[in-house]
Design an enzyme around this catalytic site. Structure first.
Site, PDB file in Angstrom:
ATOM      1  N   ASN A  67      34.699  23.987  45.217  1.00 51.15           N
ATOM      2  CA  ASN A  67      34.473  25.428  45.107  1.00 51.15           C
ATOM      3  C   ASN A  67      32.998  25.708  44.841  1.00 51.15           C
ATOM      4  OD1 ASN A  67      35.194  24.210  42.630  1.00 51.15           O
ATOM      5  ND2 ASN A  67      35.711  26.161  41.700  1.00 51.15           N
TER       6      ASN A  67
ATOM      7  N   GLU B   6      39.014  24.698  49.300  1.00 51.46           N
ATOM      8  CA  GLU B   6      39.749  24.493  50.553  1.00 51.46           C
ATOM      9  C   GLU B   6      39.001  25.111  51.732  1.00 51.46           C
ATOM     10  OE1 GLU B   6      40.858  25.616  47.691  1.00 51.46           O
ATOM     11  OE2 GLU B   6      42.959  25.136  47.338  1.00 51.46           O
TER      12      GLU B   6
END
Ligand code: THU
Length: 192
Positions: A84, A97
């Site tokens: 992140n 992701e």
């Protein structure tokens, strides 16, 4: 590797078929876990302090140049990672992701390139991809693709893309543009 990897093991009963879990071998799962644990250490999250690592296992036909160093014997060129990346303007931050998938797409990978996804955090619970990430991943993953969620100890649960995002909207749902244009022209003609 910047961290020592824990022993990865399932947190709930899993069905194996021919020694594979959703088509993933023990060696692949080990590498997937190691790589998302490693990616987690490179997350930029000074605001939440909530580190997330993501890893994408490529189909053997889709491998690219190595993107990380690892002690694993599994070829790391088959795995693309992300962490992140937060921002002082909080909503601008990006989840692990989407960083991983964006990197993979820029490397030329598309639907059909991905065999499995790994996600790891520092919590005891299992962190599943957020709603936005589920939709983002859905664009490039088959509905049967397994997503392995690792807790901080390396225990994992697995769900498929279709289980995490049922009745989903994806590129396959969109009719061809020509068809849409025709429908709209017919509609306009009816009104005229
Ligand atoms: N985060 C992810 O990277 N992936 C998820 O699936 C859930 C949340 C990040 C976003 C933010 O940087 C931090 O975790 C706290 O929400």
């Amino acid at each position: 590797m910047t961290t020592t990897s824990p022993n990865f093991s399932p947190a709930e009963p899993v069905t194996e078929k021919d020694g594979l879990i959703h088509g993933v071998s023990a060696q692949e799962l080990q590498a997937l876990g190691e790589q998302c644990f490693d990616a987690k250490t490179r997350a930029y999250c000074p605001y939440s302090l909530f580190r997330v690592g993501a890893s994408l296992l490529l189909e053997p036909t889709s491998s690219t140049a190595p993107n990380s160093t690892s002690s694993s014997t599994y070829p790391t060129s088959h795995i693309i990672t992300g962490g992140n990346v937060e921002n002082a303007s909080y909503p601008v931050g990006t989840c692990a992701e989407r960083v991983a998938m964006g990197t993979a797409v820029l490397a030329g990978h598309r639907l059909g390139s991905f065999k499995a996804v790994g996600v790891s955090t520092d919590i005891v619970d299992f962190c599943s991809p957020c709603g936005m990430c589920r939709q983002f991943l859905r664009e490039f993953l088959g509905l049967e693709t397994p997503i392995f969620m690792f807790n901080k100890e390396g225990k994992w649960i697995v769900r498929t893309m279709g289980e995490l995002l049922p009745l989903s909207f994806g590129p396959d749902v969109l009719p061809p543009r020509e068809e849409m244009r025709k429908t709209q022209e017919e509609d306009k003609a009816k009104v005229a």
